[in-house]
Motif scaffolding. Structure first.
Motif, PDB file in Angstrom:
ATOM      1  N   UNK A  93       8.105  12.037  -9.440  1.00  0.00           N
ATOM      2  CA  UNK A  93       8.731  12.486  -8.196  1.00  0.00           C
ATOM      3  C   UNK A  93       8.172  11.684  -7.028  1.00  0.00           C
ATOM      4  N   UNK A  94       9.075  11.145  -6.239  1.00  0.00           N
ATOM      5  CA  UNK A  94       8.693  10.438  -5.023  1.00  0.00           C
ATOM      6  C   UNK A  94       9.082  11.374  -3.883  1.00  0.00           C
ATOM      7  N   UNK A  95       8.081  11.946  -3.252  1.00  0.00           N
ATOM      8  CA  UNK A  95       8.345  13.016  -2.289  1.00  0.00           C
ATOM      9  C   UNK A  95       8.539  12.511  -0.870  1.00  0.00           C
ATOM     10  N   UNK A  96       9.662  12.803  -0.313  1.00  0.00           N
ATOM     11  CA  UNK A  96       9.865  12.619   1.128  1.00  0.00           C
ATOM     12  C   UNK A  96      11.089  13.415   1.543  1.00  0.00           C
ATOM     13  N   UNK A  97      11.159  13.693   2.832  1.00  0.00           N
ATOM     14  CA  UNK A  97      12.256  14.515   3.342  1.00  0.00           C
ATOM     15  C   UNK A  97      13.306  13.663   3.999  1.00  0.00           C
ATOM     16  N   UNK A 284      16.125  -5.832  13.089  1.00  0.00           N
ATOM     17  CA  UNK A 284      15.452  -4.978  14.071  1.00  0.00           C
ATOM     18  C   UNK A 284      14.583  -3.981  13.325  1.00  0.00           C
ATOM     19  N   UNK A 285      13.530  -3.481  13.981  1.00  0.00           N
ATOM     20  CA  UNK A 285      12.584  -2.628  13.261  1.00  0.00           C
ATOM     21  C   UNK A 285      13.174  -1.287  12.855  1.00  0.00           C
ATOM     22  N   UNK A 286      12.796  -0.813  11.671  1.00  0.00           N
ATOM     23  CA  UNK A 286      13.122   0.541  11.232  1.00  0.00           C
ATOM     24  C   UNK A 286      11.845   1.348  11.336  1.00  0.00           C
ATOM     25  N   UNK A 287      11.627   2.233  10.344  1.00  0.00           N
ATOM     26  CA  UNK A 287      10.412   3.025  10.444  1.00  0.00           C
ATOM     27  C   UNK A 287       9.212   2.205   9.968  1.00  0.00           C
ATOM     28  N   UNK A 288       8.055   2.533  10.471  1.00  0.00           N
ATOM     29  CA  UNK A 288       6.824   1.900  10.007  1.00  0.00           C
ATOM     30  C   UNK A 288       6.603   2.366   8.575  1.00  0.00           C
ATOM     31  N   UNK A 289       6.293   1.411   7.702  1.00  0.00           N
ATOM     32  CA  UNK A 289       6.202   1.685   6.272  1.00  0.00           C
ATOM     33  C   UNK A 289       5.162   2.756   5.963  1.00  0.00           C
ATOM     34  N   UNK A 290       5.606   3.816   5.259  1.00  0.00           N
ATOM     35  CA  UNK A 290       4.648   4.833   4.833  1.00  0.00           C
ATOM     36  C   UNK A 290       3.829   4.263   3.682  1.00  0.00           C
ATOM     37  N   UNK A 291       2.592   4.617   3.621  1.00  0.00           N
ATOM     38  CA  UNK A 291       1.740   4.162   2.524  1.00  0.00           C
ATOM     39  C   UNK A 291       2.230   4.782   1.225  1.00  0.00           C
ATOM     40  N   UNK A 292       1.984   4.084   0.112  1.00  0.00           N
ATOM     41  CA  UNK A 292       2.467   4.563  -1.182  1.00  0.00           C
ATOM     42  C   UNK A 292       1.985   5.984  -1.457  1.00  0.00           C
ATOM     43  N   UNK A 293       0.749   6.287  -1.101  1.00  0.00           N
ATOM     44  CA  UNK A 293       0.214   7.615  -1.442  1.00  0.00           C
ATOM     45  C   UNK A 293       0.875   8.707  -0.599  1.00  0.00           C
ATOM     46  N   UNK A 294       1.518   8.310   0.478  1.00  0.00           N
ATOM     47  CA  UNK A 294       2.220   9.307   1.274  1.00  0.00           C
ATOM     48  C   UNK A 294       3.433   9.892   0.545  1.00  0.00           C
ATOM     49  N   UNK A 295       3.898   9.189  -0.479  1.00  0.00           N
ATOM     50  CA  UNK A 295       5.019   9.733  -1.247  1.00  0.00           C
ATOM     51  C   UNK A 295       4.543  10.758  -2.265  1.00  0.00           C
ATOM     52  N   UNK A 296       3.234  10.867  -2.421  1.00  0.00           N
ATOM     53  CA  UNK A 296       2.640  11.844  -3.340  1.00  0.00           C
ATOM     54  C   UNK A 296       3.372  11.871  -4.686  1.00  0.00           C
ATOM     55  N   UNK A 297       3.467  10.701  -5.295  1.00  0.00           N
ATOM     56  CA  UNK A 297       4.087  10.602  -6.627  1.00  0.00           C
ATOM     57  C   UNK A 297       3.345  11.495  -7.609  1.00  0.00           C
ATOM     58  N   UNK A 298       4.060  12.174  -8.441  1.00  0.00           N
ATOM     59  CA  UNK A 298       3.424  12.820  -9.589  1.00  0.00           C
ATOM     60  C   UNK A 298       4.436  12.888 -10.735  1.00  0.00           C
ATOM     61  N   UNK A 299       3.952  12.989 -11.998  1.00  0.00           N
ATOM     62  CA  UNK A 299       4.880  12.980 -13.137  1.00  0.00           C
ATOM     63  C   UNK A 299       5.883  14.117 -13.024  1.00  0.00           C
TER      64      UNK A 299
END
Ligand SMILES: [Zn+2]
Lengths: 501, 103
Positions: A93-97, A284-299
């Motif tokens: 799961x790649x978590x983001x809203x 043109x700029x979009x959002x500043x890249x979230x760090x990979x761990x910010x997606x809180x991946x888990x199986x």
């Protein structure tokens, strides 16, 4: 706000100081009948929210089940890219809203992709480049948002958004390259050639139509610069969802110039996502890249691991088609084309168009001549891909038949093309409607010849006296009278006959 | 030293779109610290059980692989039903507030 090109160094100047490094992430929508984790259809263009169910809407309690065909397609793509196929891998799961993702996570793969460590050999700038593939993993597409209100229709200034989940859950394969180094000034061309080759491969595998204009294939282009001679990579930007081959090339070119400007000014490049603008070729700029761990991946707990049996993988290896590069070499031999010709044909996306035109009866040299000449010129003028022109291989084959039969000369054929592209119908219909056929009626030609002789008696006398030089003037006059619709060779023949008698 | 800081909890709250008060942040930081401490003890126990061997983490309770379905269409929901649960709808689509500060 997009960066204008006014204050940027030229491409050549940027490349004189810096060495570009690229990373390309290509998303391919698989052409499966149903979605990745549910049985909803994937057909394009259905009424909004008619292809949804509790699973792809993320309703509580709904459980996903993996589509066998999607795994099969992923493995075949992996094999065609010379990848190793995982013995065992999981979804994560790649978590983001975001409103276009109803579950609040995207089901993807994280550190266990189904395919990894491969390569794709491509041709660009007259040589072969081996593009190393880091991984190809399975995931699902998001829904489609339409932003309402605001002046530009873009997200900024929008008052609200309307979301259609028909696309949510359609299987995607994301193919990620390792850093591409050593391409120097050819970087944009290599990027384009890679995406083009990948598209050919995907189409040859039959796993997707890979139509970029429909978003079935889209490219995220990571670009960074480092001073020439330095080992360490610079900070990269990621230009998202570039959706044509031409745009890939332009986006990379622009980012090289933009990064160079930032670095030349002594500033630091910001790691961010950027949007490409087709109209002026800027980003043109979009959002500043979230760090990979910010997606809180888990199986993904709702899906058990995928463990493709080796016998199945071997079986799938046996289903791989003639790969595009092999096919291209075969066609090159059949067509008697040089490496350079073949490269141009490939870059123009003309291989299939020519193959189809030939299969409809046109000689290969004629099919090549029209697609790569006059039609390529039109495509260039319209800033469109060759395949997007409003002319079909069947129509080009018909045009070739008309020129071979002598109904059209090249000049008239070019006018016929203009008519076909303007939607006036098939070549034959355009010839009839515009009255473009070559004047092959000797009577009409002789009348025009007599007129020319009467108009230029001196020239006629010289030709009679054995000096053929002035014949051109007379032929020119005939061509003018017949508005270019005469067969010049036949005019010369008739003229000389007339003046020798 | 706590296993999770209050700053980390605030960051997670932001990522999870939870609007927590200062008091709540302190409260959850304390609770999460206890939970993480307990998980760490389980890890220690596992290491002892493995006698120095690495035991891979369990992600699924069932020893199953390859649960798949054929690529065959199933009936979808009626769009009226789909949208019946939506707070707002327009043109047969879910209507959502504009997204601030993101693109
Ligand atoms: Zn569904």
């Amino acid at each position: 706000m997009s960066t204008s090109t006014v204050n940027l160094p030229s491409y050549e100047d940027a490349l004189a100081t810096y060495d570009p490094v690229m990373g390309l992430e290509v998303h391919v929508e698989l052409g499966t009948v149903t979605k990745m984790f549910c049985g909803c259809p994937t057909a394009f263009g259905a009424d909004p929210n008619t292809q949804t169910c509790p699973t792809c809407l993320g309703l509580p309690g709904a459980l996903p089940v993996v589509n066998t065909k999607a795994i099969e397609s992923a493995i075949r793509i992996g094999l065609a890219l010379n990848c190793e196929i995982a013995e065992w891998c999981r979804f994560a799961r790649k978590n983001y809203f975001y409103p276009d993702m109803p579950k609040n996570f995207q089901t993807s793969q994280y550190d266990e992709p189904i395919a990894f460590n491969g390569y794709l050999d491509i041709e660009a700038a007259g040589k072969t480049w081996r593009i190393e593939i880091e991984r190809a993993h399975m995931e699902e597409d998001t829904g489609k948002s339409t932003h309402v209100g605001g002046a530009t229709g873009r997200i900024h200034g929008a008052e609200y958004s309307l979301v259609d989940y028909n696309r949510a859950g359609i299987p995607l394969i994301e193919i990620v390259t390792k850093p591409i180094t050593g391409t120097g000034e050819h970087a944009p061309e290599v990027a384009r050639a890679y995406v083009a080759e990948l598209r050919e491969l995907i189409k040859a595998l039959g796993v997707s139509e890979a139509r970029m204009e429909l978003g079935q294939m889209r490219c995220d282009a990571n670009v960074s610069l480092r001073p020439i001679g330095r080992e360490k990579f610079g900070t990269r930007s990621e230009t998202k969802n570039v959706n044509s081959l031409r745009s890939v090339e332009r986006a990379v070119t622009f980012e090289i110039r933009r990064h160079a400007a930032v670095l030349n000014a002594g500033d630091t490049v910001i790691q961010e996502t950027r949007h490409f603008h087709e109209n002026d070729g800027t980003t043109s700029p979009g959002r500043v890249k979230e760090e990979a761990e910010d997606y809180r991946y888990f199986p993904e707990p709702d899906l058990v691991p995928v463990a493709p049996a080796r016998t199945w993988v071997d079986e799938l290896r046996g289903t791989l088609p003639e790969l595009p590069s092999v096919r291209r070499n075969r066609l090159q031999a059949e067509w008697g084309a040089t490496d350079h010709d073949m490269q141009s044909i490939q870059n123009a996306g003309a291989v299939d168009l020519i193959v189809q035109t030939v299969s409809l009866g046109a000689p290969a040299d004629q099919a090549r001549k029209w697609w790569m000449g006059e039609l390529a010129r039109h495509a260039n003028e319209q800033e469109a891909e060759l395949g997007d022109l409003a002319i079909t291989p069947a129509q080009v084959a018909e045009l070739v038949t008309l020129t071979t039969a002598g109904t059209l000369n090249d000049k008239l054929a070019r006018q016929v093309i203009v008519g076909v592209l303007a939607g006036e119908g098939s070549p034959k219909q355009v010839v009839a409607a515009r009255g473009l056929a070559v004047v092959s009626d000797d009577g009409a030609l002789l009348a025009a010849i007599d007129e020319a002789i009467a108009k230029f008696p001196d020239a006629a006398d010289k030709v009679r006296g054995g000096n053929q030089g002035p014949a051109g003037q007379l032929i020119g006059a005939v061509m003018k009278t017949t508005r270019g619709q005469a067969d010049a060779a036949r005019v010369r023949e008739l003229l000389l006959e007339r003046l020798s008698g | 030293m706590p296993a999770i800081t209050r700053e980390e909890v605030a960051h997670l709250a932001l990522l999870s779109r939870l609007d927590l008060s200062e008091d709540e942040l302190a409260h959850y930081a304390e609770q999460l610290d206890v939970i993480l401490g307990s998980v760490a003890r389980v890890s220690e126990a596992v290491q002892q059980l493995g006698q120095g061997q690495d035991i891979p983490p369990t992600s699924h309770a069932l020893p199953l692989v390859n649960v798949t379905r054929p690529d065959v269409e199933q009936p979808c929901l009626d769009p009226a039903d789909v949208l019946s649960q939506a707070p707002a709808a327009q043109d047969q689509r879910f209507r959502v507030p504009r997204i601030l500060g993101e693109d």
